[in-house]
Design a protein around this motif. Sequence first.
Motif, PDB file in Angstrom:
ATOM      1  N   VAL A   1       0.964  -1.208   0.076  1.00  0.00           N
ATOM      2  CA  VAL A   1      -0.044  -0.120  -0.062  1.00  0.00           C
ATOM      3  C   VAL A   1       0.911   1.319  -0.039  1.00  0.00           C
ATOM      4  N   SER A   2       1.717   1.217   1.010  1.00  0.00           N
ATOM      5  CA  SER A   2       2.677   2.503   1.200  1.00  0.00           C
ATOM      6  C   SER A   2       3.814   2.079   1.971  1.00  0.00           C
ATOM      7  N   THR A   3       5.053   2.962   1.816  1.00  0.00           N
ATOM      8  CA  THR A   3       6.144   2.825   2.737  1.00  0.00           C
ATOM      9  C   THR A   3       6.254   4.382   3.458  1.00  0.00           C
TER      10      THR A   3
ATOM     11  N   LEU B   1      -7.867  -1.072  -4.269  1.00  0.00           N
ATOM     12  CA  LEU B   1      -7.186  -1.241  -5.731  1.00  0.00           C
ATOM     13  C   LEU B   1      -6.233  -2.343  -5.694  1.00  0.00           C
ATOM     14  N   ASN B   2      -5.658  -2.582  -4.429  1.00  0.00           N
ATOM     15  CA  ASN B   2      -4.739  -4.049  -4.463  1.00  0.00           C
ATOM     16  C   ASN B   2      -5.780  -5.001  -4.623  1.00  0.00           C
TER      17      ASN B   2
ATOM     18  N   LYS C   1       0.772   2.380  -5.685  1.00  0.00           N
ATOM     19  CA  LYS C   1       0.086   2.534  -6.982  1.00  0.00           C
ATOM     20  C   LYS C   1      -0.650   3.795  -6.776  1.00  0.00           C
ATOM     21  N   GLY C   2      -0.084   4.737  -6.309  1.00  0.00           N
ATOM     22  CA  GLY C   2      -0.634   6.186  -6.161  1.00  0.00           C
ATOM     23  C   GLY C   2      -1.133   6.701  -7.179  1.00  0.00           C
TER      24      GLY C   2
ATOM     25  N   THR D   1       3.400   5.478 -11.883  1.00  0.00           N
ATOM     26  CA  THR D   1       3.054   4.453 -10.932  1.00  0.00           C
ATOM     27  C   THR D   1       2.814   4.868  -9.476  1.00  0.00           C
ATOM     28  N   ARG D   2       4.057   5.549  -8.842  1.00  0.00           N
ATOM     29  CA  ARG D   2       4.001   5.849  -7.594  1.00  0.00           C
ATOM     30  C   ARG D   2       3.639   7.506  -7.499  1.00  0.00           C
ATOM     31  N   ARG D   3       3.160   7.861  -6.090  1.00  0.00           N
ATOM     32  CA  ARG D   3       2.976   9.063  -5.749  1.00  0.00           C
ATOM     33  C   ARG D   3       3.200   9.118  -4.260  1.00  0.00           C
TER      34      ARG D   3
END
Length: 122
Positions: A41-43, A103-104, A57-58, A76-78
Amino acid sequence: MGTGAGKTLAKVRKIVHEADPEIVEEWKWMGTPVWSHGGIVSTGETYKSVVKMTFAKGASLKDPAGLFNSSLEGNTRRAIDIHEGEKIDEAALKYLIRAAVALNLKGKSKPKPRRATSKRAD
């Protein structure tokens, strides 16, 4: 990690777990928290006075509150740079976390059972 970034990260971690109690938190890559549910999801990378939340997947997420303020040029990322002492829009961040989880999970639903095909003897 500076104390400001540490306090900010603690707040972010609390918000992430409130947004999705089923999220899995692992510490990887030299002490970076990675939150996953159906995929990353996020780091939460920490710098001197900033916590950078990078959503895997931002670019595919709607961001009605305009939280994404970093890594905007990627496909892809945000990311969201949260500066020490900055007020966090908790509702908007929870929205993004839940949207990222959805989304995942979207492509991971159980496959529909196939209809049995019958062969007719002619």
